[in-house]
Design a protein around this motif. Structure first.
Motif, PDB file in Angstrom:
ATOM      1  N   PRO A   1       0.896  -1.326   0.126  1.00  0.00           N
ATOM      2  CA  PRO A   1       0.004  -0.141   0.014  1.00  0.00           C
ATOM      3  C   PRO A   1       0.790   1.244   0.017  1.00  0.00           C
ATOM      4  CG  PRO A   1      -0.802  -1.553   1.529  1.00  0.00           C
ATOM      5  CD  PRO A   1       0.496  -2.027   0.973  1.00  0.00           C
ATOM      6  N   SER A   2       2.209   1.332   0.679  1.00  0.00           N
ATOM      7  CA  SER A   2       2.699   2.549   0.655  1.00  0.00           C
ATOM      8  C   SER A   2       3.581   2.772  -0.544  1.00  0.00           C
ATOM      9  CB  SER A   2       4.018   2.058   1.963  1.00  0.00           C
ATOM     10  OG  SER A   2       4.569   1.139   1.721  1.00  0.00           O
ATOM     11  N   CYS A   3       3.583   1.546  -1.366  1.00  0.00           N
ATOM     12  CA  CYS A   3       4.351   1.804  -2.487  1.00  0.00           C
ATOM     13  C   CYS A   3       3.462   1.042  -4.002  1.00  0.00           C
ATOM     14  CB  CYS A   3       5.880   0.985  -2.759  1.00  0.00           C
ATOM     15  SG  CYS A   3       6.848   1.254  -4.274  1.00  0.00           S
ATOM     16  N   PRO A   4       2.502   1.760  -4.175  1.00  0.00           N
ATOM     17  CA  PRO A   4       1.367   1.399  -5.167  1.00  0.00           C
ATOM     18  C   PRO A   4       2.099   1.094  -6.480  1.00  0.00           C
ATOM     19  CG  PRO A   4       1.076   3.733  -4.883  1.00  0.00           C
ATOM     20  CD  PRO A   4       1.967   3.266  -3.909  1.00  0.00           C
ATOM     21  N   ARG A   5       1.872  -0.094  -7.415  1.00  0.00           N
ATOM     22  CA  ARG A   5       2.224  -0.779  -8.655  1.00  0.00           C
ATOM     23  C   ARG A   5       1.987   0.664  -9.681  1.00  0.00           C
ATOM     24  NH1 ARG A   5      -0.448  -1.930 -12.551  1.00  0.00           N
ATOM     25  NH2 ARG A   5      -2.543  -2.470 -11.481  1.00  0.00           N
ATOM     26  N   PRO A   6       2.886   1.036 -10.572  1.00  0.00           N
ATOM     27  CA  PRO A   6       2.604   2.144 -11.298  1.00  0.00           C
ATOM     28  C   PRO A   6       1.466   1.807 -12.291  1.00  0.00           C
ATOM     29  CG  PRO A   6       4.941   1.725 -11.191  1.00  0.00           C
ATOM     30  CD  PRO A   6       4.162   0.538 -10.225  1.00  0.00           C
ATOM     31  N   ARG A   7       0.658   2.651 -12.764  1.00  0.00           N
ATOM     32  CA  ARG A   7      -0.300   2.399 -13.812  1.00  0.00           C
ATOM     33  C   ARG A   7       0.119   2.192 -15.135  1.00  0.00           C
ATOM     34  NH1 ARG A   7      -3.747   7.619 -12.957  1.00  0.00           N
ATOM     35  NH2 ARG A   7      -1.779   8.225 -13.157  1.00  0.00           N
ATOM     36  N   THR A   8      -0.337   1.287 -15.769  1.00  0.00           N
ATOM     37  CA  THR A   8       0.198   1.004 -17.279  1.00  0.00           C
ATOM     38  C   THR A   8      -1.081   1.211 -18.277  1.00  0.00           C
ATOM     39  OG1 THR A   8       1.727  -0.525 -16.407  1.00  0.00           O
ATOM     40  CG2 THR A   8       1.353  -0.555 -18.841  1.00  0.00           C
ATOM     41  N   VAL A   9      -0.626   1.702 -19.292  1.00  0.00           N
ATOM     42  CA  VAL A   9      -1.812   1.977 -20.542  1.00  0.00           C
ATOM     43  C   VAL A   9      -1.053   1.792 -21.543  1.00  0.00           C
ATOM     44  CG1 VAL A   9      -1.085   4.560 -20.654  1.00  0.00           C
ATOM     45  CG2 VAL A   9      -3.399   3.740 -21.451  1.00  0.00           C
ATOM     46  N   LEU A  10      -1.994   1.124 -22.509  1.00  0.00           N
ATOM     47  CA  LEU A  10      -1.433   0.762 -24.099  1.00  0.00           C
ATOM     48  C   LEU A  10      -2.234   1.773 -24.788  1.00  0.00           C
ATOM     49  CD1 LEU A  10      -0.731  -0.860 -26.387  1.00  0.00           C
ATOM     50  CD2 LEU A  10      -2.588  -2.426 -25.989  1.00  0.00           C
ATOM     51  N   VAL A  11      -1.451   2.419 -25.576  1.00  0.00           N
ATOM     52  CA  VAL A  11      -1.911   3.501 -26.469  1.00  0.00           C
ATOM     53  C   VAL A  11      -1.502   3.045 -27.892  1.00  0.00           C
ATOM     54  CG1 VAL A  11      -1.762   5.977 -27.123  1.00  0.00           C
ATOM     55  CG2 VAL A  11      -1.396   5.543 -24.916  1.00  0.00           C
ATOM     56  N   THR A  12      -2.578   2.864 -28.783  1.00  0.00           N
ATOM     57  CA  THR A  12      -2.297   2.040 -30.158  1.00  0.00           C
ATOM     58  C   THR A  12      -2.096   3.442 -30.944  1.00  0.00           C
ATOM     59  OG1 THR A  12      -5.037   2.320 -30.662  1.00  0.00           O
ATOM     60  CG2 THR A  12      -4.032   0.236 -29.540  1.00  0.00           C
ATOM     61  N   GLY A  13      -1.227   3.289 -31.948  1.00  0.00           N
ATOM     62  CA  GLY A  13      -0.971   4.211 -32.676  1.00  0.00           C
ATOM     63  C   GLY A  13      -0.143   5.351 -32.217  1.00  0.00           C
ATOM     64  N   ALA A  14       0.886   5.010 -31.393  1.00  0.00           N
ATOM     65  CA  ALA A  14       1.230   5.900 -30.348  1.00  0.00           C
ATOM     66  C   ALA A  14       2.666   6.353 -30.926  1.00  0.00           C
ATOM     67  CB  ALA A  14       1.511   5.466 -28.970  1.00  0.00           C
ATOM     68  N   ALA A  15       3.121   5.932 -31.982  1.00  0.00           N
ATOM     69  CA  ALA A  15       4.440   6.206 -32.625  1.00  0.00           C
ATOM     70  C   ALA A  15       4.472   8.004 -33.126  1.00  0.00           C
ATOM     71  CB  ALA A  15       4.848   5.201 -33.550  1.00  0.00           C
ATOM     72  N   ARG A  16       3.341   8.221 -33.700  1.00  0.00           N
ATOM     73  CA  ARG A  16       3.453   9.600 -34.458  1.00  0.00           C
ATOM     74  C   ARG A  16       2.046  10.238 -33.980  1.00  0.00           C
ATOM     75  NH1 ARG A  16       2.497   9.013 -39.453  1.00  0.00           N
ATOM     76  NH2 ARG A  16       3.695  10.867 -40.106  1.00  0.00           N
ATOM     77  N   ARG A  17       2.038  11.534 -34.532  1.00  0.00           N
ATOM     78  CA  ARG A  17       0.877  12.443 -34.433  1.00  0.00           C
ATOM     79  C   ARG A  17       0.067  12.414 -33.280  1.00  0.00           C
ATOM     80  NH1 ARG A  17      -0.555  14.353 -39.385  1.00  0.00           N
ATOM     81  NH2 ARG A  17      -2.634  14.071 -39.326  1.00  0.00           N
ATOM     82  N   LEU A  18      -1.262  12.088 -33.299  1.00  0.00           N
ATOM     83  CA  LEU A  18      -2.061  12.374 -32.241  1.00  0.00           C
ATOM     84  C   LEU A  18      -1.732  11.288 -30.948  1.00  0.00           C
ATOM     85  CD1 LEU A  18      -4.340  13.685 -30.664  1.00  0.00           C
ATOM     86  CD2 LEU A  18      -5.814  12.595 -32.039  1.00  0.00           C
TER      87      LEU A  18
END
Length: 263
Positions: free
Chosen positions: A4-21
């Protein structure tokens, strides 16, 4: 398991994340403390550079190639990200196929390509995130919840006859968002974000883009930063599901006879 004192970092998958938006969304989420899995199809060097930029902000990032026309590749993607980071908490579906057709040139092949990439892949990734969170809950994680954000388009509320297959695929994704929000609750929230004209393309000169960008009730459409902050808000607000945030300066309130790129 994190204490609880050291929560796991949140992870997100972003598709098409190499470029632009997609890249802007990845960077904004990394700046907010998310570990970012950067999905790409062919822009390997851009993906590597996005990963490096995200890692400087959040401390961890990695890139994952997948062709969204290939169902097996899509189904393998989220488990690959889980294998690397240990867990995934959210998916942002930003990758999008955007190729022109209209009523005269429409054909099954073009429609299928858009539906695979723009509709089928986001649904499969939502399905995979739900299964992953269910497994975490079964393993004893009491608050195993997550979110999916689907990038849509203001033109769904302001239709014109251009880019027929693209528009159909995004309309199907918008409908899928409603159904998935009901089917995957309470484990997964599903929210749409619909930008207006946000970035220029090879079809528009800089001068023309600036002119079109001002065509809105607010005198400006969305910027990449506007869209990314809306995605960040959708991921953070645990009361949001089954709805769409239109982030377009009000362009959906106006009537355009053609797509921006053809005006």
């Amino acid at each position: 398991m994190s204490s609880p004192s050291c929560p796991r970092p949140r992870t997100v998958l972003v598709t098409g994340a190499a470029r632009r938006l997609g890249r802007q969304i990845a960077l904004t989420l990394a700046a907010g403390g998310w570990q970012v899995a950067v999905h790409y199809r062919a822009s390997t060097q851009d993906a590597i550079e996005t990963v490096a930029a995200c890692a400087r902000l959040a401390g961890a990032s990695a890139h994952f190639e997948a062709d969204f026309s290939d169902e097996a590749a899509v189904r393998a993607l989220l488990p690959r990200v889980v294998g690397h980071f240990g867990a995934v908490d959210a998916v942002v579906n930003s990758a999008s196929l955007f190729e022109h057709d209209d009523a005269a040139s429409f054909g099954f092949a073009t429609l299928e390509q858009h539906l695979r990439s723009n509709t089928g892949a986001p649904i499969v990734l939502a399905q995979a995130l739900h299964a992953h969170l269910q497994a975490r809950a079964a393993a004893g994680e009491a608050d195993a919840q997550g979110a999916v954000v689907n990038l849509l388009d203001q033109k769904l509320w302001n239709q014109n006859p251009d880019f027929l297959s693209y528009t159909l695929s995004k309309a199907a994704l918008e409908a899928a968002g409603t159904m998935l929000a009901m089917a995957l609750a309470p484990r997964v929230r599903v929210v749409g974000v619909a930008p207006g004209l946000t970035l220029t393309s090879h079809l528009l000169s800089d001068e023309k883009f600036q002119q079109l960008h001002r065509l809105s009730p607010l005198g400006r459409s969305s910027t990449p930063e506007d869209v990314a902050s809306a995605v960040q808000f959708a991921l953070a607000n645990r009361a949001l599901t089954g709805t769409t945030l239109l982030v377009d300066g009000g362009q959906h309130l106006m009537k355009f006879e053609r797509d921006f790129s053809l005006m």
